[in-house]
Design a protein around this motif. Structure first.
Motif, PDB file in Angstrom:
ATOM      1  N   LYS A  22       0.876  -1.163   0.000  1.00 46.29           N
ATOM      2  CA  LYS A  22       0.000   0.000   0.000  1.00 46.29           C
ATOM      3  C   LYS A  22       0.914   1.213   0.000  1.00 46.29           C
ATOM      4  O   LYS A  22       1.355   1.658  -1.035  1.00 46.29           O
ATOM      5  N   LYS A  23       1.173   1.734   1.211  1.00 44.34           N
ATOM      6  CA  LYS A  23       2.179   2.770   1.353  1.00 44.34           C
ATOM      7  C   LYS A  23       3.314   2.196   2.197  1.00 44.34           C
ATOM      8  O   LYS A  23       3.063   1.644   3.258  1.00 44.34           O
ATOM      9  N   VAL A  24       4.515   2.345   1.724  1.00 43.88           N
ATOM     10  CA  VAL A  24       5.645   1.710   2.376  1.00 43.88           C
ATOM     11  C   VAL A  24       6.568   2.785   2.919  1.00 43.88           C
ATOM     12  O   VAL A  24       6.904   3.734   2.220  1.00 43.88           O
ATOM     13  N   SER A  25       6.963   2.659   4.175  1.00 45.36           N
ATOM     14  CA  SER A  25       7.866   3.626   4.788  1.00 45.36           C
ATOM     15  C   SER A  25       9.257   3.487   4.198  1.00 45.36           C
ATOM     16  O   SER A  25       9.613   2.450   3.638  1.00 45.36           O
ATOM     17  N   LYS A  26      10.042   4.542   4.340  1.00 48.41           N
ATOM     18  CA  LYS A  26      11.421   4.509   3.848  1.00 48.41           C
ATOM     19  C   LYS A  26      12.197   3.390   4.528  1.00 48.41           C
ATOM     20  O   LYS A  26      13.031   2.742   3.922  1.00 48.41           O
ATOM     21  N   ARG A  27      11.916   3.166   5.820  1.00 45.86           N
ATOM     22  CA  ARG A  27      12.614   2.103   6.556  1.00 45.86           C
ATOM     23  C   ARG A  27      12.331   0.751   5.938  1.00 45.86           C
ATOM     24  O   ARG A  27      13.229  -0.073   5.770  1.00 45.86           O
ATOM     25  N   ILE A 150       9.198   1.868  -7.377  1.00 48.37           N
ATOM     26  CA  ILE A 150       8.408   3.021  -7.800  1.00 48.37           C
ATOM     27  C   ILE A 150       7.075   3.076  -7.068  1.00 48.37           C
ATOM     28  O   ILE A 150       6.668   4.133  -6.565  1.00 48.37           O
ATOM     29  N   ILE A 151       6.371   1.958  -6.993  1.00 47.88           N
ATOM     30  CA  ILE A 151       5.057   1.943  -6.356  1.00 47.88           C
ATOM     31  C   ILE A 151       5.155   2.385  -4.893  1.00 47.88           C
ATOM     32  O   ILE A 151       4.266   3.059  -4.378  1.00 47.88           O
ATOM     33  N   ALA A 152       6.238   2.018  -4.229  1.00 39.81           N
ATOM     34  CA  ALA A 152       6.429   2.421  -2.837  1.00 39.81           C
ATOM     35  C   ALA A 152       6.527   3.936  -2.688  1.00 39.81           C
ATOM     36  O   ALA A 152       6.258   4.476  -1.613  1.00 39.81           O
ATOM     37  N   LYS A 153       6.898   4.640  -3.770  1.00 43.04           N
ATOM     38  CA  LYS A 153       7.068   6.087  -3.707  1.00 43.04           C
ATOM     39  C   LYS A 153       5.838   6.862  -4.175  1.00 43.04           C
ATOM     40  O   LYS A 153       5.752   8.067  -3.953  1.00 43.04           O
ATOM     41  N   LEU A 154       4.896   6.201  -4.830  1.00 42.65           N
ATOM     42  CA  LEU A 154       3.750   6.904  -5.408  1.00 42.65           C
ATOM     43  C   LEU A 154       2.771   7.355  -4.325  1.00 42.65           C
ATOM     44  O   LEU A 154       2.585   6.664  -3.324  1.00 42.65           O
ATOM     45  N   PRO A 155       2.114   8.501  -4.536  1.00 44.06           N
ATOM     46  CA  PRO A 155       1.115   8.972  -3.570  1.00 44.06           C
ATOM     47  C   PRO A 155      -0.023   7.975  -3.378  1.00 44.06           C
ATOM     48  O   PRO A 155      -0.516   7.793  -2.276  1.00 44.06           O
TER      49      PRO A 155
END
Length: 201
Positions: A22-27, A150-155
């Motif tokens: 879904k949304k992935v943290s930088k860590r 890329i998907i981890a960075k998308l809004p």
């Protein structure tokens, strides 16, 4: 040649990644990059990817590697849980001139990829300014790594955000998505059959 154990290990982690993405943290992204790096061997990332000479550029596919076909590529994409397969197949066709380009034949490069500098990669070198792989499956693995990154960075994790990204950053042509859509129009039933999930696009 990447060992089957390493390839299986990487596929396993990619499938887990896409199942819950879904949304992935930088860590988490850094942790994932570390896991993938270990699966390939840390030394592959400590040493920079080399540029190969004209006499070294052609990497023969191992005799045990599955022969390339669109069907085989789609099947492997499904194993890796690559999202938006219509778009990805269209990219492969466009970037290789329907699988006839020298970059595809010599580099086993299906997507016109350059060697990544900020994420794990399965590339083994550089030839003609593009990433080179041991076989076509390693090219698909690299695309899966690219897509996950890329998907981890998308809004938002949806196809429109993804398409917007590749139009802006993947290609230098302003009509890239138009060309992709033109290709997709003829392939929807084939891809749906290969993925066995008609509503997943």
């Amino acid at each position: 040649m990447m060992s089957e154990n390493k390839r299986f290990y990487l596929k396993k982690h990619l499938m887990k990644k896409f199942e819950g993405l879904k949304k992935v943290s930088k860590r988490k992204v850094l942790y994932y990059a570390l896991i993938v790096s270990i699966s390939y061997g840390i030394g592959n990332y400590v040493s920079p990817v080399s540029s190969v000479s004209a006499t070294e550029n052609y990497v023969k596919t191992d005799s045990t590697t599955q022969q390339f076909s669109e069907e085989a590529m789609l099947s492997f994409m499904k194993e890796l849980k690559i999202k938006y397969p219509e778009t990805v197949l269209a990219q492969a066709r466009l970037e290789t001139g329907n699988f006839t380009s020298d970059i595809f034949k010599e580099n086993h490069n299906l997507f016109g990829m350059k060697v990544a500098g900020k994420r794990p990669t399965s590339a083994i070198g550089v030839h003609r300014g593009h990433a080179q792989y041991r076989d076509w499956k390693d090219s698909v693995i690299d695309y899966a790594l690219f897509q996950s990154y890329i998907i981890a960075k998308l809004p938002k994790n949806n196809i429109q955000e993804y398409r917007n990204y590749i139009q802006k950053f993947y290609s230098e042509t302003s009509d890239y998505l138009t060309r992709i859509d033109r290709t997709i129009k003829h392939d929807r039933s084939k891809i749906a059959l290969a993925y066995q999930m008609n509503g997943a696009f």
